[in-house]
Design a protein around this motif. Structure first.
Motif, short mmCIF file in Angstrom:
data_model
loop_
_atom_site.label_atom_id
_atom_site.label_comp_id
_atom_site.label_asym_id
_atom_site.label_seq_id
_atom_site.Cartn_x
_atom_site.Cartn_y
_atom_site.Cartn_z
N PRO A 503 0.98 -1.13 0.00
CA PRO A 503 -0.24 -0.05 -0.04
C PRO A 503 0.75 1.12 0.02
N GLU A 504 1.91 1.15 0.80
CA GLU A 504 2.74 2.54 0.82
C GLU A 504 3.55 2.81 -0.33
N ASN A 505 3.79 1.84 -1.46
CA ASN A 505 4.20 2.23 -2.63
C ASN A 505 3.27 2.05 -3.94
N ALA A 506 2.24 1.49 -3.55
CA ALA A 506 1.47 1.26 -4.78
C ALA A 506 0.94 2.46 -5.90
N HIS A 507 1.13 3.63 -5.22
CA HIS A 507 0.88 4.77 -6.02
C HIS A 507 2.07 4.98 -7.15
N ASN A 508 3.03 4.47 -7.01
CA ASN A 508 4.17 4.29 -8.01
C ASN A 508 3.92 3.39 -8.85
N TYR A 509 3.03 2.45 -9.16
CA TYR A 509 2.74 1.26 -9.93
C TYR A 509 2.13 2.00 -11.40
N TYR A 534 -7.52 9.25 -10.31
CA TYR A 534 -7.90 8.49 -8.97
C TYR A 534 -8.48 9.32 -8.19
N ARG A 535 -8.00 10.32 -7.70
CA ARG A 535 -8.18 11.31 -6.52
C ARG A 535 -9.86 11.54 -7.01
N LEU A 536 -9.84 12.18 -8.14
CA LEU A 536 -11.15 12.72 -8.34
C LEU A 536 -12.21 11.57 -8.41
N GLY A 537 -11.83 10.62 -8.89
CA GLY A 537 -12.83 9.29 -9.19
C GLY A 537 -13.06 8.84 -7.59
N HIS A 538 -12.17 9.07 -6.74
CA HIS A 538 -12.42 8.35 -5.32
C HIS A 538 -13.62 9.36 -4.78
N GLU A 539 -13.35 10.65 -4.83
CA GLU A 539 -14.32 11.65 -4.17
C GLU A 539 -15.59 11.34 -4.82
N ALA A 540 -15.77 11.19 -6.07
CA ALA A 540 -17.02 10.89 -6.88
C ALA A 540 -16.78 10.08 -8.32
N LYS A 541 -17.11 8.71 -8.60
CA LYS A 541 -16.78 8.02 -9.63
C LYS A 541 -17.51 8.97 -10.60
N PRO A 542 -17.19 8.94 -11.91
CA PRO A 542 -17.86 9.53 -12.94
C PRO A 542 -19.63 9.37 -12.87
N GLU A 543 -19.82 7.85 -12.87
CA GLU A 543 -20.96 7.31 -12.84
C GLU A 543 -21.74 7.87 -11.61
N LEU A 711 -4.38 7.21 -1.60
CA LEU A 711 -5.59 6.28 -0.81
C LEU A 711 -6.45 7.39 -0.35
N GLY A 712 -7.78 7.38 -1.04
CA GLY A 712 -8.88 8.05 -0.39
C GLY A 712 -8.68 9.71 -0.72
N ILE A 713 -9.81 10.36 -0.08
CA ILE A 713 -9.77 11.87 -0.54
C ILE A 713 -8.47 12.51 0.07
N SER A 714 -8.04 13.61 -0.31
CA SER A 714 -6.75 14.18 0.03
C SER A 714 -5.51 13.49 -0.84
N ASP A 715 -5.98 12.53 -1.50
CA ASP A 715 -4.85 11.78 -2.11
C ASP A 715 -3.68 11.17 -1.12
N SER A 716 -4.12 11.14 -0.01
CA SER A 716 -3.44 10.31 1.03
C SER A 716 -3.93 9.98 2.21
N GLY A 717 -3.51 8.97 2.80
CA GLY A 717 -4.21 8.63 4.31
C GLY A 717 -3.09 8.23 5.34
N ILE A 718 -3.58 8.03 6.55
CA ILE A 718 -2.58 7.43 7.74
C ILE A 718 -3.28 6.54 8.18
N SER A 719 -2.58 5.25 8.32
CA SER A 719 -3.16 3.85 8.86
C SER A 719 -2.35 3.35 9.72
#
Length: 836
Positions: A503-509, A534-543, A711-719
């Protein structure tokens, strides 16, 4: 063995300056590589208008021959030269390519016997392969390129892995990714051992095919049967092999006849070594929508009885038995249990306990059918039980599941896994797996058109599942495959090697994938585009745009962000080599432009109505912009279907699956309403803090706080890491890991803090998704952001991409305050704090 073609002996002259012995010793410990230059001791695959000959053993599995022929075609794509594939020819050339399976190929067995390849590195392993350049492997042979598999799929994967290294994308056919022509191809000296995979069974579910792959297949592939049939599945199975996948849930909607209806389908699957399966509502490899509800009379000469096991056991048992007899010689994973004929709950007694008892009887009887008709021991016949939707509640109500049946946990259809194995379930011999969606038809809203679930989210949820021992089977609902190619490839790459894309490097894929697919010069710009997409789609998918409300400021931010990545994507398209323009349109430009236009259509329409209410004449301009976006969506979809790749994909792309209202032209302002508007009340903006922008963090009790980009809104998260961290009890909050935020408050008094989290579910029964928050050392307030069930709160959460809690705090002084956010449960992800 005689040497037939000594053309490669000329390379010996290049080695006069290096002692052969030292080089040979060095290559033993290094991995192979590929080159267009003849490096010492490398294997000449293609040079000077000639190619190495490929040798296979006729006793080997069909898939080995299929892979060898595909490899021949790949070499031709790369060099315009076509190697010869020879079967059962003992007279090897001086530099042969040898492809085979240990125990099935006399060439490979001879090399193992003489110690030229390491038998122990392959024998008994699952889907493992080695690719090696071997000096003097057999008398009379100077050098060989050897691809050896531990089993039939391992061999095929080895072949396609080398193709991928040479520059042939797994999406070469499915997304028209044409490789650059190369003057020569060499494989550098060394050996690469790959496997076994992290997840045993890895594959895809072709689903909701009515608006894409089924009509496309009817028009372009299986024109004889006018359906999704054997010719299409041949291409699907090759794609799976290229992705190092091995498992299929075939298409099963009413628009498509059952997989077994076309007798060639299972035969082709077996030739391609693909493991057959059936979805959560298709027990025992039976497609009930077609085979029970529609075709039963044709198969059995009478109409079926009721689909109720308590009333129609004998007929249903025979129906299942007949399929097991038909499929017993194919490699398969049997889904046990029962739901409705299609995607509905199991008919039966109204009393839940009685229903649980009936479901248990169904599984017992299905296993008896398997035991009687398949010669293997019952525990060695792969079986899965998928507690999907209402079946999860039956399982939780006390269903006794045989220990050797694999539990395949489902997500909530929107990318968040509902439940994983608890410590007791993790001890089961059958293990567990995951059924995961990157495409979906259903409540609260479909997302069948574009693919917008990020690698970061996929990795977070599936890595979490893996750490809870869900490593037996992963099946990904990919809809029509297109346009979810990249996300599908990511899921299969992750299933093959769980540690490659954490998860911590998947944004590099995206950058890695783009470099492989389009070339290094385009990789970073494409990755930047995809990150925002992806960030915009996470906040609301086009559909989902008509289901999520944005403030005027948020709407403007979305449109500006989309315009920027669309312009970037369009400019890149102009720079793309001609051979890659079709691929680029399919994989990058169409999804980005489609999402941008959908946002324009919806947001401009809303803006036109709001302005018209104020008597603002510019409302009509926004009405025009909304209509223009709507028409443009139609045009680019027409281009996808009729122009791209010469019309190859005609019928694949439908811009309005199921003709849902969100795809229609929304209401816009046609006239201006002139009325007096009162003074607008100024609303103070909240303080917004990205959770990853903490001032300090404190890790405790063997856990840590991990920042996860993308990951998620703001384009990042802490877990909190690891995923298996134990939940923190309410009286132990001081022992939890936490993040610290220093905030300046301008006013005293009551303030609210909304913490926005990824809408994850508790990792297993009894575990919640909680955080605690404290300001200036006050009593921490505990919030659980996971809804009790799939209620209206859950619906809103998955559409807007976050779950949230709001707490009230008394601020007794202006200036600096210290906020601490404690992460109490595994799987909780904090994305953003909003302070009012």
């Amino acid at each position: 063995m005689k040497i037939r073609n000594p053309y490669c002996l000329s390379i010996i002259t290049l080695l006069f300056f290096v002692p052969n012995l030292l080089l040979a010793q060095k290559t033993q410990s290094q991995k192979i590589g590929v080159s267009e230059i003849n490096i010492p001791l490398s294997f000449p695959l293609a040079e000077k208008g000639k190619t190495a000959t490929i040798y296979i053993d006729g006793r080997d599995a069909d898939v080995v021959s299929i892979a060898a022929d595909a490899f021949k075609n790949d070499i031709n794509l790369l060099t315009n030269l076509s190697p010869i594939v020879k079967q059962d020819d003992q007279n090897l050339s001086a530099c042969p390519v040898i492809i085979g399976t240990l125990g099935q190929s006399k060439f490979i067995d001879q090399l193992a016997k003489t110690g030229k390849i390491n038998r122990s590195s392959l024998q008994g392993k699952w889907e493992t392969f080695s690719i090696s350049v071997i000096e003097n492997p057999i008398k009379g042979v100077k050098r060989a390129l050897v691809i050896a598999g531990s089993d039939r799929r391992g061999t095929a994967y080895g072949v396609f892995e080398l193709s991928r290294m040479l520059g042939v994308s797994p999406l070469s056919w499915w997304a028209d990714v044409k490789p650059a022509t190369k003057k020569a191809l060499f494989v550098t000296a060394g050996e690469s051992l790959v496997g076994p995979p992290s997840v045993k069974y890895r594959g895809i579910f072709i689903n909701d095919e009515d608006w894409g792959i089924q009509p496309w297949a009817t028009k372009n592939m299986d024109t004889d049967v006018k359906d999704l049939g054997p010719k299409t599945y041949t291409k699907i199975f090759e794609l799976l092999l290229r992705l190092k996948a091995n498992y299929i849930w075939p298409a099963m909607h009413p628009s498509t006849k059952a997989f077994f209806y076309y007798k060639e389908n299972p035969k082709i699957a077996d030739k391609y070594a693909i493991v057959l399966g059936g979805s959560h509502c298709e027990p025992m490899l039976r497609n009930n929508v077609f085979e029970w509800a529609e075709n039963f009379e044709h198969e059995y000469g009478k109409k079926p009885g009721e689909w109720r096991y308590d009333l129609n056991k004998n007929e249903m048992d025979k129906y299942w038995t007949d399929r097991v007899i038909e499929a017993k010689n194919y490699e398969a994973v049997y889904t046990v249990g029962m739901r409705g004929i299609h995607d509905g709950s199991m008919p039966g007694p109204k009393d839940k306990n009685e229903k649980v008892k009936l479901l248990g009887q169904v599984i017992t009887d299905q296993r008896e059918i398997l035991s009687k008709n398949i010669s293997s021991s019952l525990s060695s016949i792969p079986q899965i039980f998928c507690p999907y939707k209402e079946v999860l509640s039956l399982y939780q109500a006390g269903l006794k599941l045989p220990d050797d049946v694999t539990i395949v946990w489902a997500d909530d259809n929107h990318g968040y896994v509902r439940q994983l194995s608890n410590p007791e379930e993790q001890k089961r011999s059958g293990g567990s797996g995951v059924y995961y969606h990157i495409s979906y038809w259903g409540s609260p809203h479909d997302y069948l058109w574009l693919s917008s679930i990020s690698p970061s989210l996929i990795s977070y949820e599936l890595t979490k599942a893996y750490q809870y021992k869900a490593d037996r089977l992963w099946v990904i609902n990919v809809g029509d495959i297109k346009p979810a190619e990249m996300e599908t490839q990511f899921a299969m790459d992750l299933a093959w090697d769980i540690n490659k894309w954490k998860p911590e490097n998947a944004h590099n894929y995206a950058e890695s994938w783009a470099a492989e697919t389009f070339g290094k010069e385009f990789a970073k710009p494409i990755a930047d585009i995809k990150a925002v997409y992806y960030r915009l789609g996470h906040e609301a998918k086009p559909e989902h745009m008509s289901s999520v409300n944005f403030t005027e400021e948020q709407a403007n931010e979305r449109l500006v962000a989309y315009e920027k990545i669309y312009n970037q994507a369009k400019n890149l398209s102009n720079k793309m080599p001609e051979r890659l323009k079709d691929a680029y349109f399919e994989l990058i430009l169409y999804p980005v432009q489609g999402a941008y236009l959908m946002n324009q259509k919806i947001l401009y329409a809303k803006k036109s109505l709001a302005l018209a209410e104020k008597g603002d004449q510019t409302a009509l301009d926004y009405s025009k912009k909304s209509r223009a976006a709507f028409e443009q969506i139609k045009l680019i979809t027409k281009k996808y279907n009729e122009e791209i790749a010469g019309g190859k994909w005609n019928g694949m792309m439908d811009y309005r699956p199921r003709k849902l209202p969100v795809f229609d032209m929304p209401k816009v302002a046609d006239t201006i309403v002139k009325k007096a508007i009162g003074q607008a009340e100024s609303i103070k903006k909240p303080i917004i803090i990205k959770a990853s922008n903490f001032d300090d963090k404190v890790a405790q009790k063997g856990s840590d706080l991990q920042n996860i980009k993308g990951l998620g809104i703001s384009d990042s998260g802490i877990s909190v890491y690891p995923f298996t961290t134990q939940p923190i009890q309410e009286n132990e909050i001081a022992t939890a890991s936490y993040a610290v935020y220093n905030i300046d408050f301008e006013t005293e008094g009551e303030h609210s803090i909304e913490v926005k989290c990824l809408p994850t579910q508790g990792v297993n029964n009894g575990i919640k998704v909680r955080y605690a928050i404290s300001v200036n050392g006050d009593q921490p307030q505990i919030i659980n952001v996971s809804p009790a069930s799939e209620n209206n709160i859950w619906k809103l959460n998955v559409l807007q991409g976050y779950a949230s809690g709001i707490t009230k705090h008394q601020i007794t002084k202006t200036g600096k305050s210290v906020i601490k956010v404690y992460l109490l449960d595994p799987g909780v992800v904090i994305n953003q704090l909003e302070i009012k």
